[in-house]
Enzyme design. Structure first.
Site, mmCIF file in Angstrom:
data_model
loop_
_atom_site.group_PDB
_atom_site.id
_atom_site.type_symbol
_atom_site.label_atom_id
_atom_site.label_comp_id
_atom_site.label_asym_id
_atom_site.label_seq_id
_atom_site.Cartn_x
_atom_site.Cartn_y
_atom_site.Cartn_z
ATOM 1 N N SER A 90 0.845 -1.193 0.000
ATOM 2 C CA SER A 90 0.000 0.000 0.000
ATOM 3 C C SER A 90 0.878 1.239 0.000
ATOM 4 O O SER A 90 2.068 1.182 0.292
ATOM 5 C CB SER A 90 -0.880 -0.015 1.240
ATOM 6 N N ARG A 91 0.232 2.361 -0.324
ATOM 7 C CA ARG A 91 0.897 3.637 -0.117
ATOM 8 C C ARG A 91 0.653 4.044 1.324
ATOM 9 O O ARG A 91 -0.286 3.583 1.964
ATOM 10 C CB ARG A 91 0.294 4.692 -1.053
ATOM 11 N N THR A 129 -1.149 7.102 6.948
ATOM 12 C CA THR A 129 -0.851 7.958 8.095
ATOM 13 C C THR A 129 0.636 7.924 8.445
ATOM 14 O O THR A 129 1.061 8.600 9.359
ATOM 15 C CB THR A 129 -1.674 7.525 9.325
ATOM 16 N N ASP A 137 -8.144 -0.136 16.419
ATOM 17 C CA ASP A 137 -7.430 -1.235 15.771
ATOM 18 C C ASP A 137 -7.570 -2.445 16.646
ATOM 19 O O ASP A 137 -6.924 -2.530 17.674
ATOM 20 C CB ASP A 137 -5.922 -0.896 15.787
#
Lengths: 495, 495
Positions: free
Chosen positions: B199-200, B203, B261
């Site tokens: 992923s890019r 955060t 999370d």
């Protein structure tokens, strides 16, 4: 710096900022991860959910647009220069996370959350998180703490020299159950102050405020409402002007679309508003029935106990009436039709609905017994005297005169369809939920003359082809829609 | 009927409808209670959150505007006539309500919820309700059911004749921890297929996709990625083109702003994506440290067991490595600086960061031992051979050549500030969270050349006034912002 723009978009109880995707000053992607930005200048700051705009006519690349409530809250002029900074979520959200993890929150912690919610620092998903964490598990002490926090976050009315201030609240769900409009004049006629603020319908076909508005103005500033109660002992007004429990209004705006109604939140919501309204003596009506909000006697008792527990600790004198919620009350569903039923009862019209009358007398009787001068067990008899003597009607007429005429004269919808019985037999059930939905599709409450006029109630005989109820509407579209819905399932069972 | 208008507003993973407050056809208030509308025509239907517009230039009274993704999803042309009807919430939300009430959901029920979420029938507050209900309590069987449902709702890659398909995933939180870019070429050089999608950063100051993009194109269609893996055995591409677990992407868009999370959601999210990507053998890296995501060994073990439990039942060969997450790995934080560290290790540059090298060898060794031909306990030795012989560098160069050149040449930010030690002493801790935030404020990852270059790591001596790290930035605003933040708290403790 970006130039602040006021967008005429109302994002309904959530602050939203609109940024052009080709923003000249900030990388839009930097804010997308958290979905929010903090807009700042001159010591003012606002947290807002982020939307991205590709049309420079809405928001140019060197501008930031704020939705209507957000713009007002930030309080800077259009054209002001503002910074964006990465959002700092409200500190109290850490406590919500702890609650999700199973913690019970203290009064102080609940107060911190409610303050941030009242100040609109929570996004709707954060509010949803708080509500669901509370719905999963909440101690009785937390319900009390939440109620206190909601009272503290709003305005509180004081009635000075009135002494006992009575109030009633029905938890709702039963169409046509407009007892407040009969109870208030009876209690006022007795001389017991009863300043009743009501809501407008949101998902039902009529709220007390909508129905009262057929007869009188309900949109009174707080000062006029207070003057009126001192003089006429009662009022029936819309509660929207009194910022009684603003946190509750915000919580409800998320609770309602989720349709997650817990006992705990219901009690905190109702009692916070009643204490803030300055009530000292409160009667709660809990209707129980298969298509009502509360479906079993066991559930009703659990809810009653929670009301009693929290009410006692708030210093309220609180009584709970568990009533029959098996079918609509009265004949009419929708503001004009319900106002007709109410006035028929107050006028002692023999054709008026007996079930509405007896229900109102029972509830008024319980409230009258809050008066030490009324002998235990004689409340309903006293209520009947006040109703049948015309004293209650006179009180209602005084209240109507003092509140002033309604802003618009509402008349019964002229498009009429009769829904016929599919068989010979006896009406065995009326589905409150279904009938409310059909009345709403017919246009109620926005169209005050729309709704349903019930011609048969449970236990009454009907022949095949005879009408069960009439649908009233004012526009063809609503009329067609409601009829189609009734054809699919009329909400009436004949056996 | 209203006329459909396409608004160039991206409401970011939520369908939003914009209605003029003076709508000529519907009473706006009728829809405000539930906050949503259902837009319909020609058998097509879309649920959307409602915003109210007062500016006819945005939406006229006879129009309805839809936000960008919503318009596409409805699939009608601009100018089409549409109806509005009261919204019917997705049926599966009844199951979410049951879960809030304490029910455990079956595989079939979880699948129904995930299908509706994938079809964008849930509003963000409904998604939040589902996530919080799961965060409050979730059985291991539910984690497995949720993972299966998320796999079923997306695309699944198949690698046909490749046999063993290896993969690795780090749960993140440690700046500079770019081991994938060393592990993939080592494993590929050994001949074991390892198609790595990353992923890019959202955060954090850099994701593997952002750092790889300094060296090569990472934006490849699925077919090219598959061809590349058949030829070069490995790839390092951005996973955004592969709709591996679209439900997970939607859940994350609500989870992240809430910063809730849970172990359960983490496991379902990662394993659903890995199974959908066609991996058969998976190494999970869990760094543990005081400023990492997982802070204690006990937490790490609980998480490991949940990964093992669910992974086993999905038919994955799964290993978990619990690693040191007490400080950043390597020297650079930010795409260009991290790419520099990675290439130094691959080139066997003696000045390259030893901690990054050893960590990558350890992880690569665990993956190599998935190969039955590699003797137990000799994985790391084999990895070291492949790295030190230059085979891994050759594999990386082949992968870079096949992926093609990066779209933009990124260079190190030319604005440089050194953050000095406040005292003589030894570096006692580096705060991963704080350093990541400073690097991000400096402009990373959007500005690939921005970030932090660490000059001292934990245990190293430093004199007062000597630099602890350098901040790199490209624009004055970012530079000032990052420096101010570092001055407030540098994230480095010297004792």
């Amino acid at each position: 710096m970006l130039t602040l723009r006021h967008l005429a978009i109302d994002t309904v109880r959530e602050n939203v900022a609109f940024l052009n995707r080709r923003c000249t000053r900030y990388h839009v992607e930097d804010f997308l991860g958290l979905g929010r930005v903090e807009v700042r200048n001159d010591g003012r700051s606002l947290l807002a959910v982020l939307n991205i705009v590709d049309d420079p006519a809405i928001v140019a690349p060197d501008e930031i647009g704020l939705s209507d409530p957000a713009f007002g809250q930030l309080g800077l002029a259009a054209g002001s220069a503002v910074h964006l900074v990465p959002p700092t979520p409200p500190e109290s959200f850490e406590l919500v996370r702890a609650k999700v993890g199973g913690a019970a929150l203290t009064d102080g912690q609940l107060a911190a959350i409610i303050r941030d919610i009242t100040d609109q620092r929570y996004s709707k998903i954060e509010i949803a998180a708080f509500l669901i964490a509370c719905a999963s598990f909440m101690t009785t002490a937390e319900v009390l703490g939440l109620t206190r926090a909601m009272i503290a976050a709003g305005t509180r009315l004081h009635w000075q020299d009135l002494g006992t201030v009575a109030d009633k609240h029905c938890i709702g769900g039963i169409p046509g159950n407009r007892t407040s409009m009969i109870v208030v004049p009876i209690v006022a006629a007795h001389g017991l102050p009863i300043p009743k603020t009501s809501s407008r319908a949101i998902t039902s076909p009529a709220g007390t405020a909508d129905t009262m508005e057929v007869l009188a103005n309900v949109d009174l500033p707080v000062e006029r409402m207070q003057a009126l109660v001192h003089e006429a002992k009662g009022c029936l007004v819309w509660g929207g002007h009194v910022r009684l429990s603003p946190a509750d209004d915000i919580l409800i705006s998320v609770e309602r679309p989720l349709a997650i109604d817990t006992r705990e939140q219901l009690v905190a919501s109702i009692l916070s508003k009643k204490v803030a309204a300055g009530s000292t003596h409160l009667l709660i009506d809990i209707p129980v029935g298969p298509s009502a909000k509360i479906r079993t006697a066991g559930e009703a008792v659990r809810l009653r106990k929670l009301f009693e527990h929290v009410g006692d600790r708030l210093g309220l004198t609180l009584e709970v009436a568990i009533t029959d919620g098996s079918q609509p009350v009265g004949r009419g569903i929708g503001p004009v039709l319900e106002a007709r039923d109410v006035m028929a009862v107050l006028r002692n019209d023999p054709a008026g609905p007996a079930d509405l009358k007896e229900r109102a007398l029972l509830l008024a009787g319980r409230i009258l017994e809050f008066d030490p001068a009324v002998r235990g067990g004689s409340g309903t008899r006293r209520a009947r005297e006040l109703l049948e003597s015309g004293a209650a009607l006179a009180a209602m007429e005084r209240i109507i005169a003092m509140q002033g005429p309604p802003p618009v004269v509402a008349t019964l919808g002229s498009l009429v369809a009769e829904i016929a019985s599919p068989a010979d037999g006896v009406v065995s059930s009326l589905d409150c939920y279904r009938l409310a939905r059909i009345a709403r599709l017919a246009g109620a409450p926005t169209d005050k003359g729309a709704g349903i006029d019930l011609l048969r109630k449970v236990g009454e005989r009907v022949r095949r082809g005879e009408p069960l109820y009439r649908i009233h509407a004012s526009t063809n579209a609503d009329f067609t829609f409601a009829q189609a819905h009734a054809a699919e399932n009329s909400g009436v069972m004949v056996k």
